[in-house]
Design a protein around this motif. Sequence first.
Motif, PDB file in Angstrom:
ATOM      1  N   ARG A 128       0.766  -1.228   0.150  1.00 25.36           N
ATOM      2  CA  ARG A 128      -0.021   0.019  -0.108  1.00 25.36           C
ATOM      3  C   ARG A 128       0.574   1.440  -0.020  1.00 25.36           C
ATOM      4  NH1 ARG A 128      -1.016   0.714   6.299  1.00 25.36           N
ATOM      5  NH2 ARG A 128       0.077  -1.359   7.011  1.00 25.36           N
ATOM      6  N   PHE A 129       2.107   1.423   0.599  1.00 31.17           N
ATOM      7  CA  PHE A 129       2.990   2.531   0.642  1.00 31.17           C
ATOM      8  C   PHE A 129       3.552   2.604  -0.770  1.00 31.17           C
ATOM      9  CE2 PHE A 129       3.291   0.105   4.463  1.00 31.17           C
ATOM     10  CZ  PHE A 129       2.641   0.818   5.419  1.00 31.17           C
ATOM     11  N   SER A 130       3.542   1.818  -1.544  1.00 36.47           N
ATOM     12  CA  SER A 130       4.296   1.700  -2.963  1.00 36.47           C
ATOM     13  C   SER A 130       3.193   1.865  -4.111  1.00 36.47           C
ATOM     14  CB  SER A 130       5.136   0.490  -3.235  1.00 36.47           C
ATOM     15  OG  SER A 130       6.207   0.602  -2.323  1.00 36.47           O
ATOM     16  N   ARG A 131       2.030   1.828  -4.062  1.00 42.03           N
ATOM     17  CA  ARG A 131       0.973   1.998  -4.968  1.00 42.03           C
ATOM     18  C   ARG A 131       0.726   3.447  -5.272  1.00 42.03           C
ATOM     19  NH1 ARG A 131      -3.408  -0.527  -3.637  1.00 42.03           N
ATOM     20  NH2 ARG A 131      -2.705  -1.307  -1.503  1.00 42.03           N
ATOM     21  N   THR A 132       1.785   4.430  -5.648  1.00 41.31           N
ATOM     22  CA  THR A 132       1.600   5.748  -5.819  1.00 41.31           C
ATOM     23  C   THR A 132       2.238   6.110  -6.756  1.00 41.31           C
ATOM     24  OG1 THR A 132       3.598   6.423  -4.689  1.00 41.31           O
ATOM     25  CG2 THR A 132       1.703   6.243  -3.129  1.00 41.31           C
ATOM     26  N   PRO A 133       1.945   7.143  -7.651  1.00 39.39           N
ATOM     27  CA  PRO A 133       2.388   7.549  -9.069  1.00 39.39           C
ATOM     28  C   PRO A 133       3.897   7.960  -8.884  1.00 39.39           C
ATOM     29  CG  PRO A 133       0.292   8.945  -8.683  1.00 39.39           C
ATOM     30  CD  PRO A 133       0.599   8.046  -7.222  1.00 39.39           C
ATOM     31  N   SER A 134       4.395   8.433  -7.983  1.00 44.81           N
ATOM     32  CA  SER A 134       6.037   8.682  -7.783  1.00 44.81           C
ATOM     33  C   SER A 134       6.556   7.140  -7.502  1.00 44.81           C
ATOM     34  CB  SER A 134       6.147   9.627  -6.719  1.00 44.81           C
ATOM     35  OG  SER A 134       5.583   9.067  -5.342  1.00 44.81           O
ATOM     36  N   ALA A 135       6.018   6.353  -6.737  1.00 43.93           N
ATOM     37  CA  ALA A 135       6.709   5.136  -6.449  1.00 43.93           C
ATOM     38  C   ALA A 135       6.751   4.162  -7.957  1.00 43.93           C
ATOM     39  CB  ALA A 135       6.105   4.239  -5.605  1.00 43.93           C
ATOM     40  N   LEU A 136       5.562   4.378  -8.686  1.00 42.28           N
ATOM     41  CA  LEU A 136       5.607   3.688  -9.949  1.00 42.28           C
ATOM     42  C   LEU A 136       6.481   4.298 -10.863  1.00 42.28           C
ATOM     43  CD1 LEU A 136       3.970   1.883 -12.009  1.00 42.28           C
ATOM     44  CD2 LEU A 136       2.456   3.738 -12.386  1.00 42.28           C
ATOM     45  N   ALA A 137       6.555   5.662 -11.001  1.00 41.85           N
ATOM     46  CA  ALA A 137       7.445   6.395 -11.908  1.00 41.85           C
ATOM     47  C   ALA A 137       8.914   5.868 -11.566  1.00 41.85           C
ATOM     48  CB  ALA A 137       7.587   7.799 -11.735  1.00 41.85           C
ATOM     49  N   SER A 138       9.203   5.693 -10.178  1.00 40.86           N
ATOM     50  CA  SER A 138      10.607   5.270  -9.788  1.00 40.86           C
ATOM     51  C   SER A 138      10.849   3.835 -10.072  1.00 40.86           C
ATOM     52  CB  SER A 138      10.668   5.440  -8.199  1.00 40.86           C
ATOM     53  OG  SER A 138      11.628   4.717  -7.907  1.00 40.86           O
ATOM     54  N   THR A 184      -7.634   5.947  -6.148  1.00 41.83           N
ATOM     55  CA  THR A 184      -8.593   6.179  -4.789  1.00 41.83           C
ATOM     56  C   THR A 184      -7.719   7.499  -4.342  1.00 41.83           C
ATOM     57  OG1 THR A 184      -8.955   3.957  -4.660  1.00 41.83           O
ATOM     58  CG2 THR A 184      -9.544   5.570  -2.762  1.00 41.83           C
ATOM     59  N   ARG A 185      -8.571   8.698  -3.769  1.00 44.29           N
ATOM     60  CA  ARG A 185      -7.710   9.860  -3.085  1.00 44.29           C
ATOM     61  C   ARG A 185      -7.787   9.285  -1.749  1.00 44.29           C
ATOM     62  NH1 ARG A 185      -6.010  13.206  -6.193  1.00 44.29           N
ATOM     63  NH2 ARG A 185      -7.102  13.975  -7.786  1.00 44.29           N
ATOM     64  N   SER A 186      -6.885   9.693  -1.307  1.00 42.63           N
ATOM     65  CA  SER A 186      -6.531   9.542   0.295  1.00 42.63           C
ATOM     66  C   SER A 186      -7.625  10.436   1.096  1.00 42.63           C
ATOM     67  CB  SER A 186      -5.207   9.992   0.715  1.00 42.63           C
ATOM     68  OG  SER A 186      -4.903  10.074   2.049  1.00 42.63           O
ATOM     69  N   ALA A 187      -8.183   9.672   2.195  1.00 41.69           N
ATOM     70  CA  ALA A 187      -9.040  10.475   3.257  1.00 41.69           C
ATOM     71  C   ALA A 187      -8.241  11.645   3.954  1.00 41.69           C
ATOM     72  CB  ALA A 187      -9.643   9.496   4.005  1.00 41.69           C
ATOM     73  N   LYS A 188      -7.065  11.417   4.212  1.00 42.13           N
ATOM     74  CA  LYS A 188      -5.905  12.221   5.106  1.00 42.13           C
ATOM     75  C   LYS A 188      -5.691  13.567   3.984  1.00 42.13           C
ATOM     76  CE  LYS A 188      -4.791   8.491   8.140  1.00 42.13           C
ATOM     77  NZ  LYS A 188      -3.862   7.882   8.636  1.00 42.13           N
ATOM     78  N   ASP A 189      -5.274  13.151   3.129  1.00 41.13           N
ATOM     79  CA  ASP A 189      -4.514  14.399   2.130  1.00 41.13           C
ATOM     80  C   ASP A 189      -4.923  13.955   0.576  1.00 41.13           C
ATOM     81  OD1 ASP A 189      -2.929  16.015   0.601  1.00 41.13           O
ATOM     82  OD2 ASP A 189      -1.207  14.982   1.224  1.00 41.13           O
ATOM     83  N   LYS A 190      -5.912  14.954   0.539  1.00 38.78           N
ATOM     84  CA  LYS A 190      -6.824  14.735  -1.056  1.00 38.78           C
ATOM     85  C   LYS A 190      -5.716  15.011  -2.145  1.00 38.78           C
ATOM     86  CE  LYS A 190     -10.708  14.553   0.727  1.00 38.78           C
ATOM     87  NZ  LYS A 190     -11.234  13.341   0.950  1.00 38.78           N
ATOM     88  N   ARG A 191      -4.521  15.365  -1.949  1.00 33.25           N
ATOM     89  CA  ARG A 191      -3.615  15.380  -3.191  1.00 33.25           C
ATOM     90  C   ARG A 191      -2.891  14.084  -3.276  1.00 33.25           C
ATOM     91  NH1 ARG A 191       0.632  19.473  -0.668  1.00 33.25           N
ATOM     92  NH2 ARG A 191      -0.130  18.088   1.060  1.00 33.25           N
ATOM     93  N   SER A 192      -3.109  13.210  -2.308  1.00 34.80           N
ATOM     94  CA  SER A 192      -2.382  11.663  -2.466  1.00 34.80           C
ATOM     95  C   SER A 192      -3.488  10.773  -3.181  1.00 34.80           C
ATOM     96  CB  SER A 192      -2.095  11.074  -1.164  1.00 34.80           C
ATOM     97  OG  SER A 192      -0.900  12.083  -0.670  1.00 34.80           O
ATOM     98  N   VAL A 193      -2.843   9.957  -4.117  1.00 33.64           N
ATOM     99  CA  VAL A 193      -3.675   8.977  -4.472  1.00 33.64           C
ATOM    100  C   VAL A 193      -2.998   7.642  -4.486  1.00 33.64           C
ATOM    101  CG1 VAL A 193      -5.003  10.293  -6.177  1.00 33.64           C
ATOM    102  CG2 VAL A 193      -2.865   9.065  -6.678  1.00 33.64           C
ATOM    103  N   THR A 194      -3.929   6.504  -4.254  1.00 33.64           N
ATOM    104  CA  THR A 194      -3.501   5.209  -4.215  1.00 33.64           C
ATOM    105  C   THR A 194      -4.017   4.471  -5.374  1.00 33.64           C
ATOM    106  OG1 THR A 194      -3.564   5.080  -1.781  1.00 33.64           O
ATOM    107  CG2 THR A 194      -3.387   3.019  -2.949  1.00 33.64           C
ATOM    108  N   LEU A 195      -3.116   3.810  -6.100  1.00 31.02           N
ATOM    109  CA  LEU A 195      -3.246   2.952  -7.343  1.00 31.02           C
ATOM    110  C   LEU A 195      -3.635   1.678  -7.112  1.00 31.02           C
ATOM    111  CD1 LEU A 195      -0.397   4.484  -9.387  1.00 31.02           C
ATOM    112  CD2 LEU A 195      -2.586   5.316  -9.392  1.00 31.02           C
ATOM    113  N   SER A 196      -4.572   1.139  -7.607  1.00 32.13           N
ATOM    114  CA  SER A 196      -4.851  -0.265  -7.620  1.00 32.13           C
ATOM    115  C   SER A 196      -5.168  -0.984  -8.881  1.00 32.13           C
ATOM    116  CB  SER A 196      -6.220  -0.539  -6.467  1.00 32.13           C
ATOM    117  OG  SER A 196      -5.878   0.257  -5.359  1.00 32.13           O
ATOM    118  N   VAL A 197      -4.782  -2.156  -9.203  1.00 34.41           N
ATOM    119  CA  VAL A 197      -5.458  -2.810 -10.350  1.00 34.41           C
ATOM    120  C   VAL A 197      -6.778  -3.464 -10.045  1.00 34.41           C
ATOM    121  CG1 VAL A 197      -4.781  -4.846 -11.764  1.00 34.41           C
ATOM    122  CG2 VAL A 197      -2.913  -3.715 -10.669  1.00 34.41           C
ATOM    123  N   THR A 198      -7.524  -3.170 -10.914  1.00 34.03           N
ATOM    124  CA  THR A 198      -9.094  -3.728 -10.834  1.00 34.03           C
ATOM    125  C   THR A 198      -9.331  -5.264 -11.172  1.00 34.03           C
ATOM    126  OG1 THR A 198      -9.473  -3.520 -13.273  1.00 34.03           O
ATOM    127  CG2 THR A 198      -9.780  -1.393 -11.648  1.00 34.03           C
TER     128      THR A 198
END
Length: 192
Positions: A43-53, A78-92
């Motif tokens: 869950r910590f690595s399913r972000t756009p920046s982690a994906l780019a890396s 999915t937008r983070s409930a804590k920080d609306k700028r953050s998103v989590t990516l998930s495979v459907t």
Amino acid sequence: MNLARESIELLGQLARIFLFEEVKHGLRDREWMAMRFLARANRFSRTPSALASHVGTTRGTASYIIQELEQKGYLEKTRSAKDKRSVTLSVTQQGKKFLVRDPVNALVDAIALLDEERKTSFRDALRRVLDQSDTGQQRHRADICRGCMFLRETRSNPESGTPAEFTCRLFRAIITDVETELLCTSFEQRRQ
């Protein structure tokens, strides 16, 4: 012939299976790489920046890959409930079904045919080579939490029936036993 050079040439031939110019099953190699990574990332690595890396690209290119996979229905944000700028990516679910067509499955199947000792030796040899390569370059790679220096395990107590508990010291979060087998882009090898 030099065994190290011969090994690199063989790895290059294997790489052509998953690093390709054309489109396979409707996706380019980096889109496949993204799908593969996000399907196994914690869950910590399913972000756009982690994906780019992980894919080895810019955030702009990663955004394009994400958009393409979203449009095909293979990925959701999915937008983070804590920080609306953050998103989590998930495979459907559709994306998980589509991963059956992944071009690297031919390699996975070939490696699966090896006996357990050879599979372990092959994996461990690749990790050692990556470790040696990363030392001079100061790059980080994704790997599973079990080998990470940030994983803290509180041992189970069989007498009381207490299971082991895991904490990621970097993210200051409790993680499940299942999550310890997922990929993390913040992985750092334990000191030997």
